[in-house]
Scaffold this active site. Sequence first.
Site, PDB file in Angstrom:
ATOM      1  N   LYS A 137       7.680  16.390-103.391  1.00 56.35           N
ATOM      2  CA  LYS A 137       7.075  15.690-104.525  1.00 56.35           C
ATOM      3  C   LYS A 137       6.011  16.577-105.150  1.00 56.35           C
ATOM      4  O   LYS A 137       5.445  17.391-104.416  1.00 56.35           O
ATOM      5  CB  LYS A 137       6.474  14.344-104.120  1.00 56.35           C
ATOM      6  CG  LYS A 137       5.601  14.292-102.856  1.00 56.35           C
ATOM      7  CD  LYS A 137       4.360  15.110-102.670  1.00 56.35           C
ATOM      8  CE  LYS A 137       3.259  15.147-103.641  1.00 56.35           C
ATOM      9  NZ  LYS A 137       2.139  16.066-103.206  1.00 56.35           N
ATOM     10  N   TYR A 222       1.055   9.404-105.111  1.00 54.79           N
ATOM     11  CA  TYR A 222       1.176   8.479-103.969  1.00 54.79           C
ATOM     12  C   TYR A 222       0.805   7.053-104.383  1.00 54.79           C
ATOM     13  O   TYR A 222       1.446   6.090-103.963  1.00 54.79           O
ATOM     14  CB  TYR A 222       0.273   8.927-102.812  1.00 54.79           C
ATOM     15  CG  TYR A 222       0.815  10.110-102.054  1.00 54.79           C
ATOM     16  CD1 TYR A 222       1.783   9.938-101.070  1.00 54.79           C
ATOM     17  CD2 TYR A 222       0.386  11.403-102.324  1.00 54.79           C
ATOM     18  CE1 TYR A 222       2.298  11.015-100.378  1.00 54.79           C
ATOM     19  CE2 TYR A 222       0.896  12.494-101.632  1.00 54.79           C
ATOM     20  CZ  TYR A 222       1.852  12.295-100.664  1.00 54.79           C
ATOM     21  OH  TYR A 222       2.368  13.360 -99.983  1.00 54.79           O
TER      22      TYR A 222
HETATM   23  P1  NAD Z   1       1.350  26.305-100.335  1.00 49.18           P
HETATM   24  O1  NAD Z   1       0.624  27.067-101.389  1.00 49.18           O
HETATM   25  O2  NAD Z   1       0.718  26.182 -99.002  1.00 49.18           O
HETATM   26  O3  NAD Z   1       2.818  26.905-100.124  1.00 49.18           O
HETATM   27  C1  NAD Z   1       3.648  27.231-101.204  1.00 49.18           C
HETATM   28  C2  NAD Z   1       4.619  28.294-100.763  1.00 49.18           C
HETATM   29  O4  NAD Z   1       5.410  28.668-101.901  1.00 49.18           O
HETATM   30  C3  NAD Z   1       3.921  29.561-100.259  1.00 49.18           C
HETATM   31  O5  NAD Z   1       4.539  30.005 -99.095  1.00 49.18           O
HETATM   32  C4  NAD Z   1       4.105  30.554-101.386  1.00 49.18           C
HETATM   33  O6  NAD Z   1       4.176  31.893-100.925  1.00 49.18           O
HETATM   34  C5  NAD Z   1       5.435  30.100-101.964  1.00 49.18           C
HETATM   35  N1  NAD Z   1       5.654  30.515-103.342  1.00 49.18           N
HETATM   36  C6  NAD Z   1       6.831  30.925-103.827  1.00 49.18           C
HETATM   37  N2  NAD Z   1       6.725  31.283-105.114  1.00 49.18           N
HETATM   38  C7  NAD Z   1       5.439  31.100-105.450  1.00 49.18           C
HETATM   39  C8  NAD Z   1       4.705  31.293-106.655  1.00 49.18           C
HETATM   40  N3  NAD Z   1       5.301  31.744-107.783  1.00 49.18           N
HETATM   41  N4  NAD Z   1       3.395  30.986-106.671  1.00 49.18           N
HETATM   42  C9  NAD Z   1       2.791  30.490-105.569  1.00 49.18           C
HETATM   43  N5  NAD Z   1       3.443  30.305-104.382  1.00 49.18           N
HETATM   44  C10 NAD Z   1       4.758  30.596-104.332  1.00 49.18           C
HETATM   45  O7  NAD Z   1       1.632  24.846-100.950  1.00 49.18           O
HETATM   46  P2  NAD Z   1       2.049  23.562-100.137  1.00 49.18           P
HETATM   47  O8  NAD Z   1       0.849  22.760 -99.841  1.00 49.18           O
HETATM   48  O9  NAD Z   1       2.938  23.945 -99.017  1.00 49.18           O
HETATM   49  O10 NAD Z   1       2.867  22.746-101.263  1.00 49.18           O
HETATM   50  C11 NAD Z   1       4.206  23.050-101.593  1.00 49.18           C
HETATM   51  C12 NAD Z   1       4.901  21.804-102.138  1.00 49.18           C
HETATM   52  O11 NAD Z   1       4.870  20.791-101.139  1.00 49.18           O
HETATM   53  C13 NAD Z   1       4.244  21.184-103.367  1.00 49.18           C
HETATM   54  O12 NAD Z   1       5.224  20.695-104.248  1.00 49.18           O
HETATM   55  C14 NAD Z   1       3.420  20.037-102.818  1.00 49.18           C
HETATM   56  O13 NAD Z   1       3.237  18.980-103.741  1.00 49.18           O
HETATM   57  C15 NAD Z   1       4.284  19.604-101.660  1.00 49.18           C
HETATM   58  N6  NAD Z   1       3.502  18.961-100.579  1.00 49.18           N
HETATM   59  C16 NAD Z   1       3.920  17.773-100.099  1.00 49.18           C
HETATM   60  C17 NAD Z   1       3.207  17.148 -99.100  1.00 49.18           C
HETATM   61  C18 NAD Z   1       3.686  15.843 -98.531  1.00 49.18           C
HETATM   62  O14 NAD Z   1       2.962  15.239 -97.743  1.00 49.18           O
HETATM   63  N7  NAD Z   1       4.879  15.402 -98.860  1.00 49.18           N
HETATM   64  C19 NAD Z   1       2.055  17.748 -98.585  1.00 49.18           C
HETATM   65  C20 NAD Z   1       1.674  18.981 -99.068  1.00 49.18           C
HETATM   66  C21 NAD Z   1       2.399  19.578-100.088  1.00 49.18           C
END
Ligand code: NAD
Length: 371
Positions: A137, A222
């Site tokens: 999401k 949420y």
């Molecule tokens: P994060 O920044 O920790 O991880 C993102 C990953 O994507 C990294 O490994 C990064 O290297 C990679 N990536 C690939 N291309 C990229 C670019 N062009 N720019 C930046 N990063 C790039 O983020 P996250 O917290 O893991 O969030 C990722 C997704 O998960 C989001 O859509 C977020 O909304 C979702 N999320 C959901 C929940 C949940 O509880 N369902 C919780 C956290 C995050």
Amino acid sequence: MESRRNFLHTLSASMLALSIPRHGFASAEEFFKQPYEGPVLRVAIMGLGSYGTRVAEAMQACKKAKLVGLISGTPSKLKNWQSKYNISVNNCYNYENFDRIKDNPEIDAVYVITPNALHHDQVIRVAKAGKHVICEKPMALNAKEGQEMIDACKKANVKLLVGYRMHFEPKTLEIIRMRKEGELGKIMFFQGLSGFKIGDPNQWRLNKQLAGGGSLMDIGIYAINGARYMVGEEPVWVTAQETKTNPEKFKEGVDETILVQLGFPGGAVASCLSSYNMSYLDRFFLTAEKGFAELQPSTGYGPIKGRTHKGELNHPHATHQTVQMEKMAGIILAGEPSLVPVDGEEGLKDLKIMDAIYLAVKTGKKINLKL
Ligand code: NAD
């Protein structure tokens, strides 16, 4: 981190509460002690960031879902994850070559866990490679993108699910059960408060191009999604207002705080607050003619705490992402039902509401919704 025994205990108890699985064993606990020989969903994670890491850890306890592949732009991460999770080098890809997953019979589904703006193209590429997709999401940046993703998955005959982990959370499901069975009576009002104080000003979440907005896209979703599953209807109108105390940190197009009001066809109204600049903001409250339900915390990683007019909710905590992946494997592999949907259409409804919220903020008008 919880021990495996504790984990199995809490997971099995909550599985019981969820009436999963339908296995013929005397208890769910017994089920989890048995070797599982049914079908397993073989999953590749795309995006090895903080949430990808959490999902990978949680999947280790799954029986029906297994991490077998990786997609990352960082070779050192691929190497570390490969050895940590015992992943074959043949199942590792980067963002340039992952279309080749099409020729890999060892992978059934890809879980897209990258910044929001990348979901649309990545999901469509995975669908074209003939693999099922689970997408984090918000499913996309807007409803137009969401519809294109749904169409691409339909065309490719693959399933599209959205990572709505709360749709499998036992206390949340108990309130939904009570509502459905009339124990709450007519629903009158929902309040959803979702927010936190965001740190690093340079992260992608504060970059309009990568995040598609601000707090609403990330955390306010949420409360919006919760309003729908707690009230049990689709909203027909929305009004919204934005406030910004720090325009330096929250630049143009990145919302710091948004207040939302939703109207439902049965007469219920909802008030939601989304913020990147407030602490302790994780609470749902539902009031109805015959009772009330409250969750606080309501959508964090848990344990979720809740009570209703009938007393405390005591359903044991289980790691959300484990239960989610176990259930999603059942949905993808066996077409099992989900009490609250987690498909692309469900994600699209939230995107339509969020589009309308941003329009309401911009125009100051009440926006009618057709979901
Ligand atoms: P994060 O920044 O920790 O991880 C993102 C990953 O994507 C990294 O490994 C990064 O290297 C990679 N990536 C690939 N291309 C990229 C670019 N062009 N720019 C930046 N990063 C790039 O983020 P996250 O917290 O893991 O969030 C990722 C997704 O998960 C989001 O859509 C977020 O909304 C979702 N999320 C959901 C929940 C949940 O509880 N369902 C919780 C956290 C995050």
